[in-house]
Design a protein around this motif. Structure first.
Motif, PDB file in Angstrom:
ATOM      1  N   ASN A 104       0.820  -1.197   0.000  1.00 41.83           N
ATOM      2  CA  ASN A 104       0.000   0.000   0.000  1.00 41.83           C
ATOM      3  C   ASN A 104       0.859   1.254   0.000  1.00 41.83           C
ATOM      4  N   GLU A 105       0.202   2.411  -0.137  1.00 44.42           N
ATOM      5  CA  GLU A 105       0.897   3.672  -0.014  1.00 44.42           C
ATOM      6  C   GLU A 105       1.323   3.872   1.438  1.00 44.42           C
ATOM      7  N   THR A 106       2.310   4.704   1.632  1.00 41.96           N
ATOM      8  CA  THR A 106       2.830   4.982   2.968  1.00 41.96           C
ATOM      9  C   THR A 106       1.719   5.438   3.907  1.00 41.96           C
ATOM     10  N   TYR A 107       0.836   6.294   3.421  1.00 39.15           N
ATOM     11  CA  TYR A 107      -0.237   6.810   4.273  1.00 39.15           C
ATOM     12  C   TYR A 107      -1.206   5.706   4.699  1.00 39.15           C
ATOM     13  N   ASP A 108      -1.389   4.681   3.858  1.00 34.70           N
ATOM     14  CA  ASP A 108      -2.224   3.538   4.251  1.00 34.70           C
ATOM     15  C   ASP A 108      -1.618   2.828   5.454  1.00 34.70           C
ATOM     16  N   HIS A 109      -0.303   2.646   5.431  1.00 31.87           N
ATOM     17  CA  HIS A 109       0.385   1.999   6.555  1.00 31.87           C
ATOM     18  C   HIS A 109       0.280   2.857   7.818  1.00 31.87           C
ATOM     19  N   GLN A 110       0.396   4.188   7.662  1.00 33.21           N
ATOM     20  CA  GLN A 110       0.290   5.077   8.818  1.00 33.21           C
ATOM     21  C   GLN A 110      -1.109   5.016   9.426  1.00 33.21           C
ATOM     22  N   ASP A 112      -3.263   2.581   9.178  1.00 32.06           N
ATOM     23  CA  ASP A 112      -3.419   1.255   9.755  1.00 32.06           C
ATOM     24  C   ASP A 112      -2.788   1.200  11.153  1.00 32.06           C
ATOM     25  N   ALA A 113      -1.610   1.801  11.303  1.00 31.63           N
ATOM     26  CA  ALA A 113      -0.937   1.817  12.602  1.00 31.63           C
ATOM     27  C   ALA A 113      -1.741   2.609  13.621  1.00 31.63           C
ATOM     28  N   VAL A 114      -2.323   3.739  13.212  1.00 30.01           N
ATOM     29  CA  VAL A 114      -3.135   4.553  14.126  1.00 30.01           C
ATOM     30  C   VAL A 114      -4.371   3.766  14.569  1.00 30.01           C
ATOM     31  N   VAL A 115      -5.035   3.122  13.629  1.00 27.26           N
ATOM     32  CA  VAL A 115      -6.237   2.346  13.958  1.00 27.26           C
ATOM     33  C   VAL A 115      -5.881   1.210  14.928  1.00 27.26           C
ATOM     34  N   ARG A 116      -4.789   0.497  14.656  1.00 25.77           N
ATOM     35  CA  ARG A 116      -4.362  -0.587  15.560  1.00 25.77           C
ATOM     36  C   ARG A 116      -4.003  -0.038  16.941  1.00 25.77           C
ATOM     37  N   ALA A 119      -7.150   0.873  18.836  1.00 20.45           N
ATOM     38  CA  ALA A 119      -7.883  -0.322  19.252  1.00 20.45           C
ATOM     39  C   ALA A 119      -7.193  -1.044  20.405  1.00 20.45           C
ATOM     40  N   SER A 120      -5.861  -1.071  20.393  1.00 23.42           N
ATOM     41  CA  SER A 120      -5.129  -1.830  21.412  1.00 23.42           C
ATOM     42  C   SER A 120      -4.691  -0.980  22.603  1.00 23.42           C
ATOM     43  N   GLY A 121      -4.621   0.336  22.417  1.00 22.57           N
ATOM     44  CA  GLY A 121      -4.126   1.209  23.467  1.00 22.57           C
ATOM     45  C   GLY A 121      -2.605   1.267  23.544  1.00 22.57           C
ATOM     46  N   GLU A 122      -1.917   0.524  22.661  1.00 25.22           N
ATOM     47  CA  GLU A 122      -0.457   0.534  22.651  1.00 25.22           C
ATOM     48  C   GLU A 122       0.054   1.798  21.969  1.00 25.22           C
ATOM     49  N   PRO A 123       1.153   2.358  22.463  1.00 32.69           N
ATOM     50  CA  PRO A 123       1.689   3.574  21.844  1.00 32.69           C
ATOM     51  C   PRO A 123       2.222   3.297  20.434  1.00 32.69           C
ATOM     52  N   LEU A 124       2.136   4.318  19.593  1.00 34.67           N
ATOM     53  CA  LEU A 124       2.672   4.216  18.241  1.00 34.67           C
ATOM     54  C   LEU A 124       4.180   4.409  18.274  1.00 34.67           C
TER      55      LEU A 124
END
Length: 152
Positions: A104-110, A112-116, A119-124
């Motif tokens: 995917n594009e870089t922004y898709d990965h970013q 996705d990381a924010v959504v995860r 959802a998990s409460g883990e820091p980015l």
């Protein structure tokens, strides 16, 4: 603070260290905002880096990243939008290879990381100390370029 924050983050992430800014040169618009910036960095390990960005009209888009070591080099072309064409050229002890990476594009990965993270409460990976480190280096680049910034 716009385009330059990305390559600055790339070299900080690659070295795992915070840089000393040895020099910086900027081109400002009539309102004082930086239109281009070129900065030389020195890391505690001895690694040197040059970070450049430009939003000057007519400037060719170049989102590349180069690593040069004692036994070879890596050139990554178009790190920001790899799905719109990119390549990775590696030269190791004189042997050259070319790669591309699907995805995917870089922004898709970013996103996705924010959504995860939400959802998990883990820091980015890029929050907290990392964000402060990038802003500290950006402030040092502005200072080296002779740009005074208001601090509230």
């Amino acid at each position: 603070m716009d385009l330059g924050c990305y390559p600055l983050h790339w070299v900080r992430a690659l070295t795992g260290e915070e840089p000393l800014v040895t020099s910086a040169v900027a081109t400002l618009n009539p309102l004082g905002a930086d239109m281009s910036m070129d900065a030389a960095l020195l890391f505690p390990s001895g690694v040197t880096a040059r970070v450049s960005s430009s939003m000057i009209a007519g400037t060719l888009l170049n989102a590349s990243f180069d690593i040069v070591g004692t036994e070879g080099s890596v050139h990554v072309d178009n790190m920001v939008f790899p799905s719109r064409g990119h390549s990775i050229r590696e030269v190791n002890r004189g042997i050259e290879s070319w790669l591309t990476v699907r995805g995917n594009e870089t922004y898709d990965h970013q996103l996705d990381a924010v959504v995860r993270g939400l959802a998990s409460g883990e820091p980015l990976l890029t929050e907290g100390d990392d964000s402060l480190g990038n802003m500290t280096a950006i402030d040092a680049i502005y200072a080296a370029a002779g740009i005074e910034r208001a601090v509230d």
